[in-house]
Design an enzyme around this catalytic site. Sequence first.
Site, short mmCIF file in Angstrom:
data_model
loop_
_atom_site.label_atom_id
_atom_site.label_comp_id
_atom_site.label_asym_id
_atom_site.label_seq_id
_atom_site.Cartn_x
_atom_site.Cartn_y
_atom_site.Cartn_z
N PRO A 150 28.11 48.45 35.00
CA PRO A 150 29.37 47.79 35.35
C PRO A 150 30.46 47.94 34.30
O PRO A 150 30.20 47.90 33.10
CB PRO A 150 28.97 46.31 35.50
CG PRO A 150 27.63 46.18 34.87
CD PRO A 150 26.97 47.52 34.98
N ASN A 151 31.66 48.13 34.82
CA ASN A 151 32.91 48.20 34.05
C ASN A 151 33.09 49.50 33.28
O ASN A 151 34.16 49.73 32.70
CB ASN A 151 33.04 46.99 33.09
CG ASN A 151 32.97 45.68 33.85
OD1 ASN A 151 33.73 45.49 34.78
ND2 ASN A 151 32.06 44.80 33.48
N ARG A 164 39.76 49.96 29.50
CA ARG A 164 39.06 48.74 29.15
C ARG A 164 38.88 48.63 27.63
O ARG A 164 38.23 49.50 27.02
CB ARG A 164 37.68 48.82 29.82
CG ARG A 164 36.72 47.76 29.42
CD ARG A 164 35.31 48.11 29.84
NE ARG A 164 34.46 46.98 29.55
CZ ARG A 164 33.16 47.06 29.43
NH1 ARG A 164 32.53 48.19 29.62
NH2 ARG A 164 32.46 45.98 29.15
N TYR A 221 35.96 50.60 23.06
CA TYR A 221 35.31 51.70 23.79
C TYR A 221 36.06 53.03 23.71
O TYR A 221 35.59 54.02 24.25
CB TYR A 221 35.11 51.30 25.26
CG TYR A 221 34.24 50.06 25.42
CD1 TYR A 221 32.89 50.11 25.08
CD2 TYR A 221 34.76 48.86 25.87
CE1 TYR A 221 32.08 48.99 25.20
CE2 TYR A 221 33.98 47.72 26.00
CZ TYR A 221 32.63 47.80 25.66
OH TYR A 221 31.84 46.69 25.77
N ASN A 253 23.47 53.79 30.23
CA ASN A 253 24.19 52.68 29.61
C ASN A 253 24.29 51.60 30.68
O ASN A 253 25.14 51.68 31.57
CB ASN A 253 25.58 53.13 29.17
CG ASN A 253 26.34 52.02 28.48
OD1 ASN A 253 25.95 50.85 28.55
ND2 ASN A 253 27.45 52.36 27.84
N ALA A 291 26.64 45.37 30.69
CA ALA A 291 26.19 44.00 30.45
C ALA A 291 24.83 43.70 31.07
O ALA A 291 24.14 42.77 30.63
CB ALA A 291 27.23 43.01 30.96
N GLU A 342 18.31 54.50 26.29
CA GLU A 342 19.43 53.57 26.50
C GLU A 342 20.53 53.86 25.49
O GLU A 342 20.25 54.04 24.31
CB GLU A 342 18.92 52.13 26.34
CG GLU A 342 19.99 51.08 26.55
CD GLU A 342 19.37 49.69 26.61
OE1 GLU A 342 18.47 49.45 27.44
OE2 GLU A 342 19.77 48.85 25.79
N HIS A 387 24.53 52.72 24.12
CA HIS A 387 25.71 51.84 24.11
C HIS A 387 26.79 52.50 23.28
O HIS A 387 26.52 52.97 22.17
CB HIS A 387 25.36 50.46 23.54
CG HIS A 387 24.31 49.79 24.36
ND1 HIS A 387 24.58 49.27 25.59
CD2 HIS A 387 22.99 49.64 24.15
CE1 HIS A 387 23.46 48.80 26.11
NE2 HIS A 387 22.48 49.03 25.26
N ARG A 392 28.71 42.77 17.39
CA ARG A 392 29.48 42.00 18.37
C ARG A 392 28.82 40.65 18.65
O ARG A 392 27.99 40.19 17.86
CB ARG A 392 29.67 42.86 19.62
CG ARG A 392 30.37 44.20 19.29
CD ARG A 392 30.58 45.05 20.50
NE ARG A 392 31.47 44.41 21.45
CZ ARG A 392 31.59 44.78 22.73
NH1 ARG A 392 30.86 45.79 23.20
NH2 ARG A 392 32.42 44.15 23.52
#
Length: 151
Positions: free
Chosen positions: A9-10, A17, A22, A73, A76, A97, A99, A106
């Site tokens: 998502p996103n 964004r 990012y 990725n 969330a 995975e 990110h 964060r």
Amino acid sequence: MKFLVINGPNLNLLGQREPGIYGENTYESLCKRLKDFAAAHDSTAECFQSNYEGGIIEAIHGARGKYDAIVMNPGAFTHYSYAILDALKAVDVPCIEVHISNVHQREEFRHKSVTAPACVGQICGLGFYGYEAAMGYFLSRENVTKESFRG
Ligand code: DQA
């Protein structure tokens, strides 16, 4: 090798964004970069993005017998999707995975990944390069089974 790159998502809004976190490059440019990287290594990369948990789960199921490795990725969903964890466990296609940001710098809730235990490993904080690093790892271990990928 045949790679399936899954973004959650996103991540379709990359470039717009939170560019301070990012970066300014778009999702489309990420996909082009990964396809070019794969082609340069006699491989292919198919990119899939969904804002829905079920879409990601079905993409993982669909990878069986079709792809050699998944680079994912989960966005969330990383932090709470036991359904994606179970999907990864259900298939014999190895996954790394990724990110884009360093999740450990964060908020606290981003420090935990519930999906990483079903992955060969996790890469974070290296920007778009992290996806290439994951592909490079798999390429260096071609012909190795899921169980022995870590070696
Ligand atoms: C992310 C980190 C997640 O915490 C966040 O929810 C994302 C992107 C990353 O690539 O840094 O959507 O996975």
